[in-house]
Scaffold this motif. Structure first.
Motif, PDB file in Angstrom:
ATOM      1  N   GLY A  25       0.580   8.796 -13.383  1.00 37.26           N
ATOM      2  CA  GLY A  25       0.500  10.682 -12.912  1.00 37.26           C
ATOM      3  C   GLY A  25       1.756  10.819 -12.706  1.00 37.26           C
ATOM      4  N   PHE A  26       1.803  10.783 -11.421  1.00 40.66           N
ATOM      5  CA  PHE A  26       3.570  10.826 -11.523  1.00 40.66           C
ATOM      6  C   PHE A  26       4.901  10.959 -12.485  1.00 40.66           C
ATOM      7  N   SER A  27       4.853   9.997 -12.435  1.00 35.06           N
ATOM      8  CA  SER A  27       5.801  10.216 -14.187  1.00 35.06           C
ATOM      9  C   SER A  27       5.481  11.674 -14.435  1.00 35.06           C
ATOM     10  N   GLY A  28       4.506  11.392 -15.526  1.00 28.46           N
ATOM     11  CA  GLY A  28       4.004  12.611 -16.307  1.00 28.46           C
ATOM     12  C   GLY A  28       4.219  14.103 -15.666  1.00 28.46           C
ATOM     13  N   THR A  29       4.027  14.590 -14.432  1.00 25.33           N
ATOM     14  CA  THR A  29       4.217  15.446 -13.806  1.00 25.33           C
ATOM     15  C   THR A  29       5.136  15.177 -13.577  1.00 25.33           C
ATOM     16  N   PHE A  30       6.325  14.722 -13.261  1.00 22.79           N
ATOM     17  CA  PHE A  30       7.918  14.625 -13.310  1.00 22.79           C
ATOM     18  C   PHE A  30       8.230  14.507 -14.967  1.00 22.79           C
ATOM     19  N   ASN A  31       7.956  14.353 -15.924  1.00 22.55           N
ATOM     20  CA  ASN A  31       7.675  14.670 -17.328  1.00 22.55           C
ATOM     21  C   ASN A  31       8.153  16.271 -17.257  1.00 22.55           C
ATOM     22  N   HIS A  32       7.122  17.028 -16.997  1.00 27.93           N
ATOM     23  CA  HIS A  32       6.663  18.272 -17.162  1.00 27.93           C
ATOM     24  C   HIS A  32       7.806  18.845 -16.293  1.00 27.93           C
ATOM     25  N   THR A  45      -8.257  -0.290  -3.112  1.00 29.65           N
ATOM     26  CA  THR A  45      -8.710   0.058  -4.278  1.00 29.65           C
ATOM     27  C   THR A  45      -6.969   1.024  -4.746  1.00 29.65           C
ATOM     28  N   PHE A  46      -6.588   1.505  -3.614  1.00 29.91           N
ATOM     29  CA  PHE A  46      -4.869   2.109  -3.774  1.00 29.91           C
ATOM     30  C   PHE A  46      -4.310   1.367  -4.536  1.00 29.91           C
ATOM     31  N   VAL A  47      -3.999   0.017  -4.004  1.00 26.05           N
ATOM     32  CA  VAL A  47      -3.288  -0.959  -4.514  1.00 26.05           C
ATOM     33  C   VAL A  47      -3.593  -1.359  -5.854  1.00 26.05           C
ATOM     34  N   GLU A  48      -4.577  -1.612  -6.336  1.00 25.48           N
ATOM     35  CA  GLU A  48      -4.994  -1.773  -7.651  1.00 25.48           C
ATOM     36  C   GLU A  48      -4.705  -0.655  -8.746  1.00 25.48           C
ATOM     37  N   SER A  49      -4.889   0.861  -8.285  1.00 27.47           N
ATOM     38  CA  SER A  49      -4.784   1.964  -8.829  1.00 27.47           C
ATOM     39  C   SER A  49      -3.362   2.309  -9.277  1.00 27.47           C
ATOM     40  N   GLN A  50      -2.575   1.693  -8.569  1.00 26.68           N
ATOM     41  CA  GLN A  50      -0.631   2.024  -8.183  1.00 26.68           C
ATOM     42  C   GLN A  50       0.229   2.037  -9.884  1.00 26.68           C
ATOM     43  N   ASP A  51      -0.528   1.782 -10.919  1.00 32.29           N
ATOM     44  CA  ASP A  51      -0.093   1.893 -12.064  1.00 32.29           C
ATOM     45  C   ASP A  51      -0.868   3.181 -12.219  1.00 32.29           C
ATOM     46  N   MET A  52      -2.072   3.359 -12.139  1.00 32.50           N
ATOM     47  CA  MET A  52      -3.014   4.754 -12.063  1.00 32.50           C
ATOM     48  C   MET A  52      -1.588   6.083 -11.608  1.00 32.50           C
ATOM     49  N   VAL A  53      -1.134   5.713 -10.593  1.00 35.60           N
ATOM     50  CA  VAL A  53      -0.516   6.745  -9.505  1.00 35.60           C
ATOM     51  C   VAL A  53       0.561   6.938 -10.154  1.00 35.60           C
ATOM     52  N   ALA A 102       0.762  -1.695   0.029  1.00 35.12           N
ATOM     53  CA  ALA A 102       0.026  -0.242   0.300  1.00 35.12           C
ATOM     54  C   ALA A 102       1.241   0.925  -0.199  1.00 35.12           C
ATOM     55  N   LYS A 103       1.821   1.067  -0.813  1.00 38.15           N
ATOM     56  CA  LYS A 103       2.878   2.647  -1.320  1.00 38.15           C
ATOM     57  C   LYS A 103       2.921   2.732  -2.566  1.00 38.15           C
ATOM     58  N   VAL A 104       3.441   3.631  -3.310  1.00 42.73           N
ATOM     59  CA  VAL A 104       3.878   3.991  -4.425  1.00 42.73           C
ATOM     60  C   VAL A 104       5.141   5.043  -4.793  1.00 42.73           C
ATOM     61  N   GLY A 160       0.841  19.632 -12.239  1.00 43.06           N
ATOM     62  CA  GLY A 160      -0.395  18.352 -12.693  1.00 43.06           C
ATOM     63  C   GLY A 160      -0.270  18.053 -14.073  1.00 43.06           C
ATOM     64  N   PRO A 161      -1.283  17.699 -14.908  1.00 47.84           N
ATOM     65  CA  PRO A 161      -1.666  16.695 -15.878  1.00 47.84           C
ATOM     66  C   PRO A 161      -0.678  17.716 -17.039  1.00 47.84           C
ATOM     67  N   LYS A 162      -0.604  17.212 -18.262  1.00 50.17           N
ATOM     68  CA  LYS A 162      -0.180  18.175 -19.400  1.00 50.17           C
ATOM     69  C   LYS A 162      -1.513  18.349 -20.056  1.00 50.17           C
ATOM     70  N   GLY A 163      -1.742  19.953 -20.507  1.00 42.54           N
ATOM     71  CA  GLY A 163      -2.716  20.350 -21.034  1.00 42.54           C
ATOM     72  C   GLY A 163      -3.773  21.067 -19.759  1.00 42.54           C
ATOM     73  N   TRP A 164      -4.037  20.747 -18.655  1.00 47.31           N
ATOM     74  CA  TRP A 164      -4.583  20.874 -17.611  1.00 47.31           C
ATOM     75  C   TRP A 164      -4.508  22.826 -17.610  1.00 47.31           C
ATOM     76  N   ASP A 165      -5.068  23.140 -16.987  1.00 46.45           N
ATOM     77  CA  ASP A 165      -5.191  24.738 -16.608  1.00 46.45           C
ATOM     78  C   ASP A 165      -4.843  24.202 -14.524  1.00 46.45           C
ATOM     79  N   PHE A 166      -4.011  24.756 -14.637  1.00 44.53           N
ATOM     80  CA  PHE A 166      -3.733  25.064 -12.284  1.00 44.53           C
ATOM     81  C   PHE A 166      -4.213  26.588 -12.577  1.00 44.53           C
ATOM     82  N   THR A 167      -4.555  26.648 -10.901  1.00 46.74           N
ATOM     83  CA  THR A 167      -4.766  28.007 -10.144  1.00 46.74           C
ATOM     84  C   THR A 167      -4.534  27.535  -8.573  1.00 46.74           C
ATOM     85  N   ILE A 168      -3.776  28.306  -8.514  1.00 49.57           N
ATOM     86  CA  ILE A 168      -3.251  28.396  -7.291  1.00 49.57           C
ATOM     87  C   ILE A 168      -3.702  29.281  -6.565  1.00 49.57           C
TER      88      ILE A 168
END
Length: 164
Positions: A147-154, A136-144, A3-5, A33-41
């Motif tokens: 998501g973070f890999s894409g953010t790190f690429n940005h 749910t978290f364990v089953e979604s580790q690929d999604m996590v 239960a960790k990524v 954040g995700p590529k192509g999304w608007d981001f507001t702080i």
């Protein structure tokens, strides 16, 4: 699966520069954040107990609010925050993409520099999750991971522009 990524990414930049890109709003707004999304702080207070509250708007108009509370900061090698999906006011809400996603997650970032390059390791773990939420978290580790890999690429692309 646990239960960790854990995600590790090496950037061609000094640790102090990489740390700033994670911890200063003027940098975050350019790559988080995700590529192509608007981001507001909405709120950004990088201090222990401080808040980072922001919204992300998808290309099709969906808006997600997220809030971090900084638990630990050690400049420039580590920061830890608890994050959750929120409403515009910052109250905890369920993730918009899954009814049994853990309500809160803790993220630990460590930054190590070697030969002018910085390796960032991020570990994400659910906080006080139910068995169903953990599953749910364990089953979604690929999604996590994705998501973070894409953010790190940005971030990698942003660092090529040589932020100070």
């Amino acid at each position: 699966m646990s239960a960790k990524v854990e995600i590790t990414h090496t950037f061609n930049a000094a640790r102090e520069v990489v740390f700033k890109t994670f911890t200063q709003a003027e940098h975050l707004r350019n790559w988080w954040g995700p590529k192509g999304w608007d981001f507001t702080i909405s709120t950004f207070e990088f201090e222990q107990g401080g808040i980072f509250h922001y919204s992300q708007k998808s290309p099709d108009g969906d808006i997600m609010w997220v809030k971090f509370i900084y638990d630990e900061i050690s400049v420039p090698e580590k920061f830890v925050y608890t994050q959750f999906f929120s409403d515009k006011e910052g109250n905890v809400v369920r993730a918009p993409f899954h009814d049994t996603w853990p309500l809160k997650m803790q993220n630990t970032f460590t930054l190590l520099e070697h030969d002018g390059k910085t390796t960032v390791t991020m570990i994400e773990t659910p906080v006080s999750a139910t068995e169903e939420e953990l599953q749910t978290f364990v089953e979604s580790q690929d999604m996590v991971q994705e998501g973070f890999s894409g953010t790190f690429n940005h971030l990698e692309d942003y660092l090529l522009k040589k932020p100070n």
